[in-house]
Design a protein around this motif. Structure first.
Motif, PDB file in Angstrom:
ATOM      1  N   ALA A  35       0.823  -1.207   0.000  1.00 13.59           N
ATOM      2  CA  ALA A  35       0.000   0.000   0.000  1.00 13.59           C
ATOM      3  C   ALA A  35       0.861   1.263   0.000  1.00 13.59           C
ATOM      4  O   ALA A  35       0.529   2.253  -0.667  1.00 13.59           O
ATOM      5  N   SER A  36       1.982   1.245   0.718  1.00  9.39           N
ATOM      6  CA  SER A  36       2.840   2.432   0.792  1.00  9.39           C
ATOM      7  C   SER A  36       3.495   2.741  -0.547  1.00  9.39           C
ATOM      8  O   SER A  36       3.912   3.874  -0.788  1.00  9.39           O
ATOM      9  N   THR A  37       3.605   1.740  -1.411  1.00 10.24           N
ATOM     10  CA  THR A  37       4.190   1.954  -2.737  1.00 10.24           C
ATOM     11  C   THR A  37       3.160   2.481  -3.727  1.00 10.24           C
ATOM     12  O   THR A  37       3.475   3.319  -4.584  1.00 10.24           O
ATOM     13  N   THR A  38       1.934   2.001  -3.634  1.00 10.23           N
ATOM     14  CA  THR A  38       0.904   2.387  -4.607  1.00 10.23           C
ATOM     15  C   THR A  38       0.115   3.625  -4.189  1.00 10.23           C
ATOM     16  O   THR A  38      -0.429   4.323  -5.051  1.00 10.23           O
ATOM     17  N   LEU A  39       0.037   3.911  -2.880  1.00  3.54           N
ATOM     18  CA  LEU A  39      -0.733   5.068  -2.420  1.00  3.54           C
ATOM     19  C   LEU A  39      -0.258   6.377  -3.044  1.00  3.54           C
ATOM     20  O   LEU A  39      -1.090   7.219  -3.429  1.00  3.54           O
ATOM     21  N   PRO A  40       1.054   6.617  -3.177  1.00  2.80           N
ATOM     22  CA  PRO A  40       1.484   7.880  -3.792  1.00  2.80           C
ATOM     23  C   PRO A  40       0.967   8.082  -5.216  1.00  2.80           C
ATOM     24  O   PRO A  40       0.801   9.228  -5.651  1.00  2.80           O
ATOM     25  N   VAL A  41       0.731   6.992  -5.946  1.00  2.77           N
ATOM     26  CA  VAL A  41       0.200   7.143  -7.299  1.00  2.77           C
ATOM     27  C   VAL A  41      -1.159   7.828  -7.256  1.00  2.77           C
ATOM     28  O   VAL A  41      -1.446   8.754  -8.038  1.00  2.77           O
ATOM     29  N   MET A  42      -2.009   7.403  -6.323  1.00  3.01           N
ATOM     30  CA  MET A  42      -3.327   8.019  -6.192  1.00  3.01           C
ATOM     31  C   MET A  42      -3.223   9.451  -5.683  1.00  3.01           C
ATOM     32  O   MET A  42      -3.975  10.329  -6.085  1.00  3.01           O
ATOM     33  N   MET A  43      -2.262   9.700  -4.805  1.00  3.05           N
ATOM     34  CA  MET A  43      -2.142  11.015  -4.185  1.00  3.05           C
ATOM     35  C   MET A  43      -1.500  12.046  -5.108  1.00  3.05           C
ATOM     36  O   MET A  43      -1.890  13.217  -5.114  1.00  3.05           O
ATOM     37  N   LEU A  44      -0.520  11.632  -5.898  1.00  2.00           N
ATOM     38  CA  LEU A  44       0.344  12.593  -6.577  1.00  2.00           C
ATOM     39  C   LEU A  44       0.246  12.563  -8.097  1.00  2.00           C
ATOM     40  O   LEU A  44       0.887  13.375  -8.764  1.00  2.00           O
ATOM     41  N   ALA A  45      -0.524  11.631  -8.660  1.00  2.00           N
ATOM     42  CA  ALA A  45      -0.507  11.455 -10.115  1.00  2.00           C
ATOM     43  C   ALA A  45      -0.907  12.731 -10.851  1.00  2.00           C
ATOM     44  O   ALA A  45      -0.254  13.126 -11.824  1.00  2.00           O
ATOM     45  N   LEU A  85      -3.187  11.457 -18.977  1.00  2.00           N
ATOM     46  CA  LEU A  85      -2.664  10.135 -18.623  1.00  2.00           C
ATOM     47  C   LEU A  85      -2.665   9.937 -17.114  1.00  2.00           C
ATOM     48  O   LEU A  85      -2.912   8.826 -16.624  1.00  2.00           O
ATOM     49  N   ALA A  86      -2.380  10.995 -16.361  1.00  2.79           N
ATOM     50  CA  ALA A  86      -2.397  10.889 -14.907  1.00  2.79           C
ATOM     51  C   ALA A  86      -3.801  10.560 -14.403  1.00  2.79           C
ATOM     52  O   ALA A  86      -3.980   9.720 -13.506  1.00  2.79           O
ATOM     53  N   LEU A  87      -4.814  11.218 -14.968  1.00  2.00           N
ATOM     54  CA  LEU A  87      -6.190  10.942 -14.559  1.00  2.00           C
ATOM     55  C   LEU A  87      -6.604   9.535 -14.975  1.00  2.00           C
ATOM     56  O   LEU A  87      -7.325   8.839 -14.236  1.00  2.00           O
ATOM     57  N   TYR A  88      -6.153   9.092 -16.151  1.00  3.52           N
ATOM     58  CA  TYR A  88      -6.402   7.700 -16.549  1.00  3.52           C
ATOM     59  C   TYR A  88      -5.749   6.735 -15.562  1.00  3.52           C
ATOM     60  O   TYR A  88      -6.345   5.740 -15.140  1.00  3.52           O
ATOM     61  N   GLN A  89      -4.511   7.045 -15.190  1.00  2.00           N
ATOM     62  CA  GLN A  89      -3.790   6.191 -14.251  1.00  2.00           C
ATOM     63  C   GLN A  89      -4.513   6.133 -12.900  1.00  2.00           C
ATOM     64  O   GLN A  89      -4.618   5.071 -12.288  1.00  2.00           O
ATOM     65  N   THR A  93      -4.810  -0.532 -24.852  1.00  2.00           N
ATOM     66  CA  THR A  93      -5.811   0.167 -25.665  1.00  2.00           C
ATOM     67  C   THR A  93      -6.310   1.410 -24.956  1.00  2.00           C
ATOM     68  O   THR A  93      -6.465   2.475 -25.570  1.00  2.00           O
ATOM     69  N   PHE A  94      -6.562   1.307 -23.662  1.00  2.00           N
ATOM     70  CA  PHE A  94      -6.975   2.485 -22.894  1.00  2.00           C
ATOM     71  C   PHE A  94      -5.894   3.565 -22.948  1.00  2.00           C
ATOM     72  O   PHE A  94      -6.178   4.744 -23.187  1.00  2.00           O
ATOM     73  N   ASN A  95      -4.670   3.170 -22.705  1.00  2.00           N
ATOM     74  CA  ASN A  95      -3.562   4.125 -22.662  1.00  2.00           C
ATOM     75  C   ASN A  95      -3.389   4.833 -24.001  1.00  2.00           C
ATOM     76  O   ASN A  95      -3.271   6.066 -24.062  1.00  2.00           O
ATOM     77  N   VAL A  96      -3.386   4.068 -25.080  1.00  2.00           N
ATOM     78  CA  VAL A  96      -3.208   4.656 -26.407  1.00  2.00           C
ATOM     79  C   VAL A  96      -4.363   5.600 -26.734  1.00  2.00           C
ATOM     80  O   VAL A  96      -4.158   6.685 -27.293  1.00  2.00           O
ATOM     81  N   THR A  97      -5.578   5.216 -26.383  1.00  2.00           N
ATOM     82  CA  THR A  97      -6.732   6.062 -26.686  1.00  2.00           C
ATOM     83  C   THR A  97      -6.630   7.395 -25.972  1.00  2.00           C
ATOM     84  O   THR A  97      -6.937   8.448 -26.545  1.00  2.00           O
ATOM     85  N   LEU A 134     -13.966   5.890 -17.464  1.00  2.00           N
ATOM     86  CA  LEU A 134     -15.023   5.061 -16.890  1.00  2.00           C
ATOM     87  C   LEU A 134     -14.754   3.587 -17.136  1.00  2.00           C
ATOM     88  O   LEU A 134     -14.817   2.755 -16.205  1.00  2.00           O
ATOM     89  N   ARG A 135     -14.422   3.250 -18.360  1.00  2.00           N
ATOM     90  CA  ARG A 135     -14.203   1.833 -18.695  1.00  2.00           C
ATOM     91  C   ARG A 135     -12.969   1.281 -17.984  1.00  2.00           C
ATOM     92  O   ARG A 135     -12.955   0.125 -17.542  1.00  2.00           O
ATOM     93  N   SER A 136     -11.910   2.089 -17.874  1.00  2.00           N
ATOM     94  CA  SER A 136     -10.694   1.608 -17.212  1.00  2.00           C
ATOM     95  C   SER A 136     -10.927   1.403 -15.722  1.00  2.00           C
ATOM     96  O   SER A 136     -10.390   0.462 -15.124  1.00  2.00           O
ATOM     97  N   PHE A 137     -11.749   2.255 -15.105  1.00  2.00           N
ATOM     98  CA  PHE A 137     -12.060   2.068 -13.688  1.00  2.00           C
ATOM     99  C   PHE A 137     -12.831   0.767 -13.469  1.00  2.00           C
ATOM    100  O   PHE A 137     -12.502  -0.026 -12.575  1.00  2.00           O
TER     101      PHE A 137
END
Length: 558
Positions: free
Chosen positions: A67-77, A360-364, A342-346, A240-243
């Motif tokens: 969790a400590s590794t992935t949480l920053p992605v949500m916080m800082l992307a 891309l950050a919001l997609y991520q 496909t999501f990323n390229v779109t 929406l689809r990626s979520f």
């Protein structure tokens, strides 16, 4: 140094092939260095998890390592995306890699000296995650600067393949390093893995174009990214689809250890085999991405990928055979990469360069948020209803994501030209104002015949979306009550500099709307556009009173 160089000769792969991006030296070098860096990251994760188990007798603390590794992605992307769009991406990438190198080196030293405590370990892994969060949007957006647009889908697929190769083999290598030399050696290996990528990036001369306008501040830049995505139907559909895909697909990676132990009846070796099968499928998916995009639409690829993953989850829920489960997870790995690539390229091909890292950050954030939520959801379902039920539930969610495509289908983006239109130039104005002066109010007059009102309103609906997407505020369309052919478009910008920035963001793809409006407009060429600066009457001095006068320009451009 040129942006990219290709290998001469007839042996070079065609642009549509999976290997085409490797013709470009910078992409090839960065991809190889990044693959090694990803291996280092996976090795570090194994070392951190193993060390936490040895110093903390708590399953919660062990789970917090991931969790400590992935949480920053949500916080800082999103902030990282704004920085990547407003600063030199190459410098951001180097800064992120150097930061992670320093943190990883300190972690290795602390582990070697026996200074690590559970919370100190979490702090180090959190900081490494912050570096990765800063690196992610800049790296993904930089791919479009390393290769031409026509091979971008293959480049994204190769990045996904590299990540999945590292994720499949890295833990096994990390386990061997930890077993042979301890967790400190794993941390040191990760630190060394950053050096090659830093060296490659230091030699790259990225095509960064310095904006003639002042750099956007971080807060407004983040809001501009959110606004652009909110007013872009193509990107909204992807998010929406990626979520939803992440929500359903996240069950399989999260529950794979339990699949190995409880359904197949194996141990760590079985888990490694399942992970390897998933990785092999991911590599296969990356290889076939380019060819599939030549033949079928983005939506068809996404639906096939989701269906394949749903089948993988369903088969895994009932299978007790290791070969059958491995075959299912191979299919799941292929679907995983095909969908995410496909999501990323779109997203990349639906956003102009000025905002692509923020998109891309919001997609991520959407994809990672779905995966994180799915991991928790299906873990809770497993506890209450059992592992097979959780896997079948995830398959049902993926089928639901396919159904969402009927309303929120992925667009075809190859024909979109998102280069700046370049027709607008800053007007010469009589009243001296500063870049931060404002608010600036813009009115544009149109003279529309009664029989053309329907097409005009349809075009103005699209014009409204583009205006708001690019930063306009308080957009209105007004009709004169006496002269019924006269229509007035009105909107405002907070400052003069934001008005200039707004007009520079118009793309080639937006030109069609302007052409439709010009074809319908029956007015003369003069006094179409008025630019006014807003002032409060009670605060006007004799000199400021002049600033309330309209700034007019005969141009049709706004």
């Amino acid at each position: 140094m040129p942006l990219a160089e290709s290998r001469p000769g007839s042996d070079a792969p065609p642009a549509s092939s999976a290997a085409a991006p490797f013709r470009y030296a910078i992409f090839r070098n960065v991809w190889l260095a990044n693959l090694w860096s990803q291996f280092g990251g996976m090795i570090q994760s194994v070392g951190a998890a193993w060390m936490m188990m040895s110093i903390a007798d708590s399953p919660v603390m062990v789970s917090l390592v991931q969790a400590s590794t992935t949480l920053p992605v949500m916080m800082l992307a999103l902030a990282a995306g704004a920085l990547a769009d407003t600063f030199d991406r190459r410098k951001i990438l180097i800064a992120a890699q150097v930061f992670m190198l320093v943190v990883s080196t300190l972690l290795a030293l602390a582990a070697y000296l026996g200074l690590i405590t559970p919370w100190l370990l979490l702090l180090f892994t959190f900081l490494i995650g912050c570096g990765a969060a800063l690196n992610g949007p800049a790296w993904q957006a930089s791919v479009g600067e390393m290769v031409p647009r026509e091979v971008l889908p293959s480049a994204v697929a190769l990045n996904s393949m590299g990540f999945n190769v590292a994720r499949s083999l890295g833990p096994a290598v990390g386990g061997m390093i930890v077993a042979a030399a301890g967790a400190a050696a794993a941390f040191a290996t990760n630190a060394v893995s950053y050096i090659g990528l830093i060296a490659v990036l230091a030699r790259w001369r990225a095509p960064f174009e310095q904006d003639s306008l002042p750099r956007e501040k971080l807060g407004p830049a983040m809001m501009a990214g959110v606004r652009y995505v909110a007013m872009s139907p193509n990107i909204r559909s992807v998010l929406l689809r990626s979520f939803v895909f992440g929500l359903g697909a996240g069950a399989v990676p999260a529950l794979m250890p339990l699949i190995a132990r409880d359904l197949v009846g194996g141990g760590p070796l079985t888990y490694g085999l399942l992970l390897g099968a998933f990785g092999i499928g991911a590599v296969g998916g990356a290889i076939f991405t380019a060819r599939l995009r030549e033949r079928i639409s983005n939506e068809t690829i996404a639906r096939g990928a989701m269906l394949g993953f749903a089948v993988a989850a369903a088969v895994s829920s009932v299978s007790t055979s290791l070969p059958l489960t491995m075959a299912a997870l191979t299919l799941g790995g292929m679907g995983w990469v095909l969908a995410l690539a496909t999501f990323n390229v779109t997203v990349q091909m639906s956003a102009p360069r000025w905002v692509v890292a923020r998109a891309l950050a919001l997609y991520q954030m959407a994809a990672f948020g779905g995966m994180a939520g799915g991991s928790w959801l299906w873990g809770a379902v497993t506890e209450t209803a059992g592992l097979p039920t959780a896997l079948l539930g995830s398959a049902a969610v993926l089928l639901g994501c396919i159904a969402l495509g009927l309303r929120f289908g992925l667009p075809q983006t190859e024909a979109l030209n998102l280069d700046p239109l370049g027709r607008w130039s800053e007007p010469d104005i009589t009243l001296p104002i500063k870049p931060r002066s404002g608010p600036v109010v813009i009115t544009i007059e149109y003279r529309i015949r009664e029989q053309d009102v329907g097409p005009f309103l349809a075009a103005m609906a699209e014009r409204r979306r583009i205006r708001l997407r690019d930063g306009a505020r308080h957009w209105q369309l007004l009709r004169d009550l006496e002269d019924t052919e006269l229509w007035v478009e009105r909107y405002d910008s907070p400052t003069w500099i934001e008005y200039v920035r707004h007009n520079q963001r118009i793309t080639q793809a937006d030109a069609d709307v302007g052409a439709r409006l010009r074809a319908l407009d029956q007015g003369t060429e003069t006094k179409h556009v008025r630019r006014l600066i807003e002032r409060q009457p009670g605060m006007l001095s004799s000199g400021a009173r002049e600033m309330a006068a309209p700034l007019t320009d005969p141009s049709r451009q706004s």
